[in-house]
Structure formats: C-alpha cells, structure tokens
Scaffold this motif. Structure first.
Motif, PDB file in Angstrom:
ATOM      1  N   GLU A   1       0.822  -1.209   0.000  1.00  0.00           N
ATOM      2  CA  GLU A   1       0.000   0.000   0.000  1.00  0.00           C
ATOM      3  C   GLU A   1       0.860   1.266   0.000  1.00  0.00           C
ATOM      4  O   GLU A   1       0.473   2.290  -0.566  1.00  0.00           O
ATOM      5  CB  GLU A   1      -0.928  -0.008   1.228  1.00  0.00           C
ATOM      6  CG  GLU A   1      -2.016   1.042   1.172  1.00  0.00           C
ATOM      7  CD  GLU A   1      -2.917   1.011   2.410  1.00  0.00           C
ATOM      8  OE1 GLU A   1      -4.125   1.240   2.262  1.00  0.00           O
ATOM      9  OE2 GLU A   1      -2.411   0.766   3.519  1.00  0.00           O
TER      10      GLU A   1
ATOM     11  N   SER B   1      -5.566   1.456  -6.072  1.00  0.00           N
ATOM     12  CA  SER B   1      -6.056   0.372  -5.211  1.00  0.00           C
ATOM     13  C   SER B   1      -6.235  -0.947  -5.964  1.00  0.00           C
ATOM     14  O   SER B   1      -6.025  -2.023  -5.388  1.00  0.00           O
ATOM     15  CB  SER B   1      -7.375   0.782  -4.536  1.00  0.00           C
ATOM     16  OG  SER B   1      -8.342   1.118  -5.500  1.00  0.00           O
TER      17      SER B   1
ATOM     18  N   CYS C   1      -2.809  -2.313  -6.438  1.00  0.00           N
ATOM     19  CA  CYS C   1      -2.335  -2.697  -5.109  1.00  0.00           C
ATOM     20  C   CYS C   1      -2.871  -4.080  -4.721  1.00  0.00           C
ATOM     21  O   CYS C   1      -2.102  -4.960  -4.325  1.00  0.00           O
ATOM     22  CB  CYS C   1      -2.773  -1.632  -4.094  1.00  0.00           C
ATOM     23  SG  CYS C   1      -2.014  -1.801  -2.486  1.00  0.00           S
TER      24      CYS C   1
END
Length: 293
Positions: free
Chosen positions: A142, A148, A151
C-alpha cells in the motif's frame, strides 16, 4: 572500442559521477518497448539491477502474471482485473463484511479470503497467522503502489507466489541463513548458538513476511524486485547482512530474548546500506545473472 566495451566504460563513468542506473534505465526502456515482453529478460534485469520506481509496478504486474506479455492486451486485461476487483468488493459490502470505515488493508484481506474460499463466518473471528502475514505484506505494498486495483492484485499475486512457487524453498531459508552467516562470520554464529538464540530469531518476520514491517518500503521494494523475479534466497542475505551490520550490538546482548527483540525492531536509518550490501553478498555467493538485453 567495441560497442560492449563502450557501454561498460559508460556504465563505470556514470557510476563514478553519481549517475548509476542511467544505462540500466535505458536498457529496461528498450525491453519494455517490445510488442511481446520477454519475461526471461525482464527477470534477468530485475535480478541484476534495481527497477526504476516509475516502471516497478508495470514490471511486477507482468512478472507476477497480472498482465500478459503482449502490450496490446494490457488495457483490456486491466479492465477485467478492475471489474473482478469491483465485483468482489461489492459482494463483501452486500454481506456487510466491509464498510467505508474498514481499513483498506483489511478490505484487501477479506477480498483475498473470499476469492480463496476462506472467508470466516464473521469479521470478528480472530485472524489466522497467515492472515497476519497477508496484512503485513498488504501494508507494505500500500505504501509502494497508489492505485487500489493495482495494489490488491500485486498483494494477491505476491502472496500466492510465496504460497505456491516458494512453498518448498521458504522452510529451507533458516538453514541457509546459518550456513552463510557461518561463512561470513563464524564467531557471530557461535555467539547466537551460545545464547540459544539461533532457533528463536525472527524467521517469520524475515522469511514469511519478506521483511514487511522490518524494513522501510523504499528499501524493501529493492529486495522484493528479486523475490518477484524469481529469487527468495535474497531474503537470506538480507538477514545475514542485518546481523553483520549490527554485530557489535548483537555480540553485547547475552540472551535469546534480547537479541530477538532487537532484531525485530532494527534502526531504520541503515536499511538502504543493508539492502545494498545484502545484494552484493547474494551476487558474491550465488553469482550475477547474465544480462541479455
């Protein structure tokens, strides 16, 4: 002067004047221009050099199988990855397993559990040791990756690589650590044995979490370049180099508990130097992959 010798001369010159990596970055950019990315050459490059931060996420996604080698498929494949991400997240929201208040790394864990058929009956159930490992890796990724979706897929694929590709190798790493520490500093190894500390060192932090939570992300990603591209053995040399770097401190401690506690919380300001020396040690003992760009 031949082309190779000119290139070597330039590399040495760049390194001396502080531009180490200029030639390497150019080499990587040439590799990334291929219509079909050469996985083997990307692995070799990643084993030999640190990845430039601007290309790290792309190279990791290709090497971890998140993206295919063919450039023209990348946008479509990432669209599918994003759809899958959104579908899994939505399913967790519907069953009220996550909410807007759930920490992002925990969201990633619940998504991974759902996809692997291991979602507990309730969010309040205690976490398993493997969940703690996942969260430590997720927290580190992160800090490295902004998007996201990227990630989650990198965390998921990295954890799966540890579970599958390195399943048989990881349990062997403590023995390899003892072997290489003995070669580098037998007196330090004898001290660990005398204190009965050898079996109590933070092997889970080092080898299961791959130093997530031990090294800052700026140093950690240089180690993970090697893990992602095919070598979990680099972890052994990071552990050895930590012991060598803090030898005076460790030799002054006379109990397993004190040694382990110190090694679990090493000072962060030496981490870049530790990783650089660990990579040199790794190349010294395991050889340097031949770069074939």
């Amino acid at each position: 002067m031949t082309e190779d010798s000119q290139r070597n001369f330039r590399s040495v010159y760049y390194e001396k004047v502080g531009f180490r990596g200029v030639e390497e970055k150019k080499s990587l950019e040439i590799l990334l221009k291929d219509d079909r990315l050469d996985i083997e050459k990307l692995c070799t490059f990643s084993q030999r050099f640190p990845l430039p931060s601007m290309y790290r996420a792309l190279v990791w996604k290709v090497l971890l199988g998140i993206l295919p080698p063919h450039h023209e498929s990348h946008a479509q494949v990432m669209m599918y990855r994003k759809e899958q991400y959104c579908d899994v997240l939505h399913a967790l929201e519907v069953v009220r397993f996550v909410s807007d208040a759930t920490p992002q790394v925990e969201v990633y864990l619940r998504m991974y559990q759902l996809e692997s058929g291991k979602l507990p009956r309730s969010p309040s159930f205690p976490l398993e040791p493997e969940d703690e490992v996942f969260l430590a890796i997720a927290k580190a990724v992160e800090e490295m990756v902004e998007d996201s979706v990227d990630c989650y897929w990198i965390i998921r694929s990295f954890v799966n690589q540890l579970k599958n590709k390195y399943r048989e190798s990881l349990p062997q790493l403590p023995k390899a650590f003892e072997q290489y520490l003995n070669l580098e500093d037998s007196r330090l190894l004898s001290h660990l044995k005398t204190c009965s500390a050898l079996s109590k060192l933070p092997y889970d932090l080092w080898f299961k979490r791959c130093f997530a939570g031990c090294l800052p992300e700026s140093s950690l990603q240089r180690v993970w370049d090697k893990v992602v591209s095919g070598s979990c053995k680099i972890l052994v040399f990071v552990a050895v180099e930590i012991l060598l770097t803090f030898k005076i401190k460790v030799m002054a401690l006379n109990s397993a508990e004190k040694i382990t506690k110190f090694l679990e919380n090493i000072p962060q300001d030496s981490s870049d130097a530790i990783v650089s020396k660990a990579i040199d040690l790794w190349h010294k003992h395991c050889g340097t992959p031949v770069h074939s760009a």
